[in-house]
Design an enzyme around this catalytic site. Sequence first.
Site, mmCIF file in Angstrom:
data_model
loop_
_atom_site.group_PDB
_atom_site.id
_atom_site.type_symbol
_atom_site.label_atom_id
_atom_site.label_comp_id
_atom_site.label_asym_id
_atom_site.label_seq_id
_atom_site.Cartn_x
_atom_site.Cartn_y
_atom_site.Cartn_z
ATOM 1 N N GLU A 233 1.015 -1.293 -0.289
ATOM 2 C CA GLU A 233 0.083 0.082 0.062
ATOM 3 C C GLU A 233 1.044 1.294 0.172
ATOM 4 O O GLU A 233 1.598 1.167 0.843
ATOM 5 C CB GLU A 233 -0.997 0.193 1.238
ATOM 6 C CG GLU A 233 -2.023 -0.820 1.310
ATOM 7 C CD GLU A 233 -2.853 -0.686 2.540
ATOM 8 O OE1 GLU A 233 -2.804 0.389 3.097
ATOM 9 O OE2 GLU A 233 -3.665 -1.652 2.656
HETATM 10 C C1 NOJ Z 1 -4.334 1.171 5.685
HETATM 11 C C2 NOJ Z 1 -5.519 0.453 5.347
HETATM 12 O O1 NOJ Z 1 -5.021 -0.999 5.278
HETATM 13 C C3 NOJ Z 1 -6.510 0.779 4.042
HETATM 14 O O2 NOJ Z 1 -7.392 -0.010 3.929
HETATM 15 C C4 NOJ Z 1 -6.582 2.087 4.236
HETATM 16 O O3 NOJ Z 1 -7.474 2.365 2.943
HETATM 17 C C5 NOJ Z 1 -5.291 3.010 4.112
HETATM 18 N N1 NOJ Z 1 -4.680 2.651 5.159
HETATM 19 C C6 NOJ Z 1 -5.543 4.288 4.284
HETATM 20 O O4 NOJ Z 1 -6.119 4.948 5.333
#
Ligand code: NOJ
EC number: 3.2.1.21
Length: 582
Positions: free
Chosen positions: A426
């Site tokens: 991410e």
């Molecule tokens: C981490 C989380 O895993 C994800 O679901 C979320 O959208 C992002 N942070 C942004 O807040």
Amino acid sequence: MLPCCAVRTCHVLVLVLCLSAAEDFDWTKNDRGSFYYGTFPAGFSWGAGSSAYQTEGAWDQDGKGLSIWDVFSHRKGKILQNDTGDSSCQGYYKIKEDISLMKELKLDHYRFSISWPRIMPTGIKVRQQKNKHTLSIAPTDHVNEKGIKYYDELIDNLLENKITPIATLYHWDLPQVLQEKYGGWQNISMVNYFNEFANLCFERFGNRVKYWITLNNPWSVAVEGYETGEHAPGLKLRGTGAYRAAHHMIKAHAKVWHTYDTKWRGQQKGLVGISLSGDWGEPVDISNQKDIEAAERYVQFYIGWFATPIFHGDYPQVMKDFIGRKSAQQGLGTSRLPTFSSQEKSYVKGTCDFLGIGHFTTRYITQKNYQSGHGSSSYFTDRDLAELVDPRWPDPGSEWLYSVPWGFRRLLNFAQYRNPMIYVTENGVSEKITCTELCDDWRIQYYKDYTNEMLKAIKDGVNVRGYTAWSLLDKFEWDEGYSERFGLYYVDFRNKNKPRYPKASVQYYKRIISSNGFPNQREVENWKRKATETCSSSNQLLAADPLTSHMEMVTEVVVPTVCTLCILLSAVFLMFLLRRHN
Ligand code: NOJ
């Protein structure tokens, strides 16, 4: 007998192997450098991500059971504007449409999560109920074949389009039954339940899915779910709840890894990792040892909390010391941080084929002491530090998210737990809902700078194999509801069809992907110009606001009608004049 020098070499080797990430890390070296033009290693995997509760919608369809997020979001006052993920992006009904968006980007992989209660409505596969004379099976505990079918279709469609599926087993949507009956992650029984669920996923999808992520961001589950209560299940068990939840999640992760390793790896040949999210913590004053130690604690209490047991078999020493000392000061007989038995240590150690890193932002850290009194303990005060931000850091969206690209390189260099294979699971940036710009030049800047820092980290020797932009679509952003948009694609949540529109960053990310990096300054600057050019005003109007449809009516119906009428009237008037003249 080994010669003496060989013994010494062995010792040195053992010592080097035992060093944890922090011991290897040089806090004083922060080379921020300029933009680096160059490409990523061949085969580098570019992707985008999502998670089930945030995008699927269809919360009560086709036999899906309730998750803790369904229940939590339906409670008034828990989510901004009382939003829920009930329909969200309707991703459940849009497999083909969303894959066409991924194809537009030319993604190598797509990261999604499997909703546990969608395929096991109560979270329990088969429960044997003992009554006096018979063994019966509770009808509610079953595998939901319709849920399985949805993920089958998603995976098959991805593969048909040459997009590698990366599946997360747990992105926070625990079956509500497990929460109600056992207290969720507070209870050790989650280890076996989670293992059964994972085993089912390996059995049904493992012939096609080769990258598995056990848990997504367990830090958030533990701290926000069981300490502050901002997230589901909303418990505020300060000073203990987060540590207990984390302890059980680490064991659950390890068990699932072992299950895969012993039962499935031989035939399926996949990899099992975990996705840890963490901010970077930079010492306020790099020449002050106290600040360096505080910054290290910040990072150790974040990703070290999970990564150190998984790679080295036990919690970071600094967590054991601080929480242990504070527990003693409170008059407790044992530490609030649970302990692993030596058997558990060796069971947990080494249970990671790749490390997933989720990262968004950075903080400056300085030392700050908190007295531990009765009842006042918490995860936050256990760390003895204060977080600061630089007011010059851009913060386009979420309150907590400042753009500090160099922090990403620092974190990747820190996460050197035995030089693991790293996938960035991410990374991305949001914008406020009030800002419906499709020309998201700040997101372009964020992706450009963060991926460039990742490239520098690879040059530093960090083994990063892939990158996942977060996220493919705007989606339900947990306690912030729909007020924060992380998507490369804009989703119009007011329209029940949830149409998607590309933001300018789609064009930009696409170019990073097709060039596998940043070829040269001229070209890269051109990308930005072209990306923002193609982000046309008509696109913006489509997404802009509820007045759009009225404006469309004005341009498409009213204006042509009025013009036609004018022409007709003029013609009639002209004919009238001509007649009079004759
Ligand atoms: C981490 C989380 O895993 C994800 O679901 C979320 O959208 C992002 N942070 C942004 O807040």
